[in-house]
Design a protein around this motif. Structure first.
Motif, PDB file in Angstrom:
ATOM      1  N   VAL A 167      63.393  75.999   8.032  1.00 24.41           N
ATOM      2  CA  VAL A 167      62.360  76.726   7.287  1.00 24.41           C
ATOM      3  C   VAL A 167      61.426  77.453   8.252  1.00 24.41           C
ATOM      4  O   VAL A 167      61.126  78.639   8.071  1.00 24.41           O
ATOM      5  CB  VAL A 167      61.558  75.767   6.370  1.00 24.41           C
ATOM      6  CG1 VAL A 167      60.301  76.442   5.826  1.00 24.41           C
ATOM      7  CG2 VAL A 167      62.430  75.261   5.233  1.00 24.41           C
ATOM      8  N   ILE A 168      60.964  76.757   9.289  1.00 28.33           N
ATOM      9  CA  ILE A 168      60.018  77.374  10.230  1.00 28.33           C
ATOM     10  C   ILE A 168      60.725  78.432  11.081  1.00 28.33           C
ATOM     11  O   ILE A 168      60.149  79.488  11.352  1.00 28.33           O
ATOM     12  CB  ILE A 168      59.317  76.308  11.096  1.00 28.33           C
ATOM     13  CG1 ILE A 168      58.582  75.289  10.207  1.00 28.33           C
ATOM     14  CG2 ILE A 168      58.360  76.952  12.086  1.00 28.33           C
ATOM     15  CD1 ILE A 168      57.578  75.882   9.225  1.00 28.33           C
ATOM     16  N   HIS A 169      61.954  78.174  11.465  1.00 33.25           N
ATOM     17  CA  HIS A 169      62.720  79.175  12.224  1.00 33.25           C
ATOM     18  C   HIS A 169      62.801  80.490  11.455  1.00 33.25           C
ATOM     19  O   HIS A 169      62.662  81.572  12.029  1.00 33.25           O
ATOM     20  CB  HIS A 169      64.122  78.647  12.514  1.00 33.25           C
ATOM     21  CG  HIS A 169      65.026  79.653  13.137  1.00 33.25           C
ATOM     22  ND1 HIS A 169      65.816  80.509  12.396  1.00 33.25           N
ATOM     23  CD2 HIS A 169      65.249  79.962  14.440  1.00 33.25           C
ATOM     24  CE1 HIS A 169      66.494  81.297  13.215  1.00 33.25           C
ATOM     25  NE2 HIS A 169      66.174  80.990  14.457  1.00 33.25           N
ATOM     26  N   ASP A 170      63.020  80.399  10.146  1.00 31.21           N
ATOM     27  CA  ASP A 170      63.218  81.603   9.329  1.00 31.21           C
ATOM     28  C   ASP A 170      61.914  82.241   8.861  1.00 31.21           C
ATOM     29  O   ASP A 170      61.935  83.351   8.323  1.00 31.21           O
ATOM     30  CB  ASP A 170      64.076  81.266   8.103  1.00 31.21           C
ATOM     31  CG  ASP A 170      65.491  80.862   8.486  1.00 31.21           C
ATOM     32  OD1 ASP A 170      65.924  81.158   9.624  1.00 31.21           O
ATOM     33  OD2 ASP A 170      66.165  80.234   7.645  1.00 31.21           O
ATOM     34  N   CYS A 171      60.777  81.575   9.035  1.00 32.68           N
ATOM     35  CA  CYS A 171      59.493  82.083   8.534  1.00 32.68           C
ATOM     36  C   CYS A 171      58.903  83.092   9.519  1.00 32.68           C
ATOM     37  O   CYS A 171      58.745  82.796  10.705  1.00 32.68           O
ATOM     38  CB  CYS A 171      58.522  80.925   8.326  1.00 32.68           C
ATOM     39  SG  CYS A 171      56.907  81.458   7.720  1.00 32.68           S
ATOM     40  N   GLN A 172      58.550  84.249   9.009  1.00 31.53           N
ATOM     41  CA  GLN A 172      57.958  85.299   9.844  1.00 31.53           C
ATOM     42  C   GLN A 172      56.456  85.445   9.633  1.00 31.53           C
ATOM     43  O   GLN A 172      55.819  86.288  10.260  1.00 31.53           O
ATOM     44  CB  GLN A 172      58.650  86.641   9.556  1.00 31.53           C
ATOM     45  CG  GLN A 172      60.138  86.635   9.832  1.00 31.53           C
ATOM     46  CD  GLN A 172      60.466  86.292  11.268  1.00 31.53           C
ATOM     47  OE1 GLN A 172      59.895  86.854  12.193  1.00 31.53           O
ATOM     48  NE2 GLN A 172      61.367  85.338  11.471  1.00 31.53           N
ATOM     49  N   HIS A 215      49.544  79.746   5.483  1.00 34.54           N
ATOM     50  CA  HIS A 215      50.388  80.212   4.383  1.00 34.54           C
ATOM     51  C   HIS A 215      51.267  79.058   3.893  1.00 34.54           C
ATOM     52  O   HIS A 215      51.536  78.125   4.646  1.00 34.54           O
ATOM     53  CB  HIS A 215      51.262  81.391   4.839  1.00 34.54           C
ATOM     54  CG  HIS A 215      52.146  81.049   5.990  1.00 34.54           C
ATOM     55  ND1 HIS A 215      51.712  81.086   7.301  1.00 34.54           N
ATOM     56  CD2 HIS A 215      53.439  80.643   6.039  1.00 34.54           C
ATOM     57  CE1 HIS A 215      52.698  80.722   8.107  1.00 34.54           C
ATOM     58  NE2 HIS A 215      53.757  80.449   7.368  1.00 34.54           N
ATOM     59  N   PRO A 216      51.729  79.130   2.655  1.00 37.84           N
ATOM     60  CA  PRO A 216      52.609  78.072   2.138  1.00 37.84           C
ATOM     61  C   PRO A 216      54.041  78.261   2.628  1.00 37.84           C
ATOM     62  O   PRO A 216      54.435  79.371   2.999  1.00 37.84           O
ATOM     63  CB  PRO A 216      52.522  78.243   0.628  1.00 37.84           C
ATOM     64  CG  PRO A 216      52.206  79.687   0.443  1.00 37.84           C
ATOM     65  CD  PRO A 216      51.364  80.097   1.629  1.00 37.84           C
ATOM     66  N   HIS A 217      54.796  77.172   2.629  1.00 36.17           N
ATOM     67  CA  HIS A 217      56.222  77.213   2.963  1.00 36.17           C
ATOM     68  C   HIS A 217      57.018  76.637   1.794  1.00 36.17           C
ATOM     69  O   HIS A 217      56.562  75.724   1.117  1.00 36.17           O
ATOM     70  CB  HIS A 217      56.522  76.376   4.218  1.00 36.17           C
ATOM     71  CG  HIS A 217      56.029  76.994   5.466  1.00 36.17           C
ATOM     72  ND1 HIS A 217      54.883  76.568   6.112  1.00 36.17           N
ATOM     73  CD2 HIS A 217      56.494  78.020   6.201  1.00 36.17           C
ATOM     74  CE1 HIS A 217      54.679  77.300   7.185  1.00 36.17           C
ATOM     75  NE2 HIS A 217      55.640  78.193   7.259  1.00 36.17           N
ATOM     76  N   GLU A 218      58.206  77.168   1.618  1.00 32.73           N
ATOM     77  CA  GLU A 218      59.137  76.594   0.645  1.00 32.73           C
ATOM     78  C   GLU A 218      59.650  75.264   1.200  1.00 32.73           C
ATOM     79  O   GLU A 218      59.707  75.067   2.414  1.00 32.73           O
ATOM     80  CB  GLU A 218      60.331  77.539   0.432  1.00 32.73           C
ATOM     81  CG  GLU A 218      59.948  78.882  -0.151  1.00 32.73           C
ATOM     82  CD  GLU A 218      59.434  78.780  -1.574  1.00 32.73           C
ATOM     83  OE1 GLU A 218      59.948  77.943  -2.339  1.00 32.73           O
ATOM     84  OE2 GLU A 218      58.494  79.538  -1.910  1.00 32.73           O
ATOM     85  N   GLU A 219      60.043  74.370   0.306  1.00 37.84           N
ATOM     86  CA  GLU A 219      60.664  73.120   0.747  1.00 37.84           C
ATOM     87  C   GLU A 219      62.066  73.440   1.279  1.00 37.84           C
ATOM     88  O   GLU A 219      62.722  74.376   0.799  1.00 37.84           O
ATOM     89  CB  GLU A 219      60.760  72.125  -0.408  1.00 37.84           C
ATOM     90  CG  GLU A 219      59.417  71.555  -0.828  1.00 37.84           C
ATOM     91  CD  GLU A 219      58.742  70.725   0.258  1.00 37.84           C
ATOM     92  OE1 GLU A 219      59.423  69.881   0.883  1.00 37.84           O
ATOM     93  OE2 GLU A 219      57.537  70.935   0.497  1.00 37.84           O
TER      94      GLU A 219
END
Length: 157
Positions: free
Chosen positions: A126-131, A136-140
């Protein structure tokens, strides 16, 4: 962790975060945190950024120390990893899968500290793909796990 809280007291009283680097060595396939490095830093109530990072590397080089993780305070918040913390920790854990993130939350009445890491592969993906940057919120993660969890591989001596 208690020594770190004492060092952070002045900042905590001013509602400023404090951060440090957890360094140590490897003996018989086990990492040992032996050294707390408090770098020069710039802080706000919900963030902390090391400055003059080359000085950290000098200390580690002189002592033949590995970076094993990081520690920081949440002066008035609860004990958790924020979105900024997750991105920060990703950079540690991608280099060393055993890396840990310690949060000290002196005003949290339920949990004063936590020792965390990103789940793998879930949270790391998830963190690798987050730009995104900032809070900010993250998807599970798609595998149903949490983004991060308490470390089960850490033993206090």
């Amino acid at each position: 962790m208690e020594s770190f809280l004492r060092l952070a007291e002045a900042n905590t009283a001013k509602n400023l975060e404090t951060c440090g680097i957890l360094a140590g060595n490897l003996k018989k396939r086990t990492f040992y945190v032996t050294t707390l490095i408090i770098p020069k830093q710039e802080s706000t109530s919900d963030s902390c950024q090391a400055t003059n990072e080359e000085e950290i590397f000098e200390v580690q080089d002189k002592g033949s120390l590995f970076t094993l993780g990081w520690i920081h305070t949440h002066p008035t918040q609860t004990c958790f990893l924020s979105s900024i913390d997750l991105h920060n920790h990703y950079s540690y854990q991608v280099m060393l899968p055993e890396a840990i993130a310690i949060v000290m939350a002196p005003t949290d009445t339920t949990r004063k500290h936590g020792i965390f890491h990103l789940t793998d592969p879930g949270g790391m993906g998830v963190i690798h793909d987050c730009q995104e940057t900032g809070f900010h919120p993250h998807e599970e993660p798609l595998d149903g796990t949490s983004i991060y969890e308490h470390c089960s591989h850490v033993y206090m001596n």
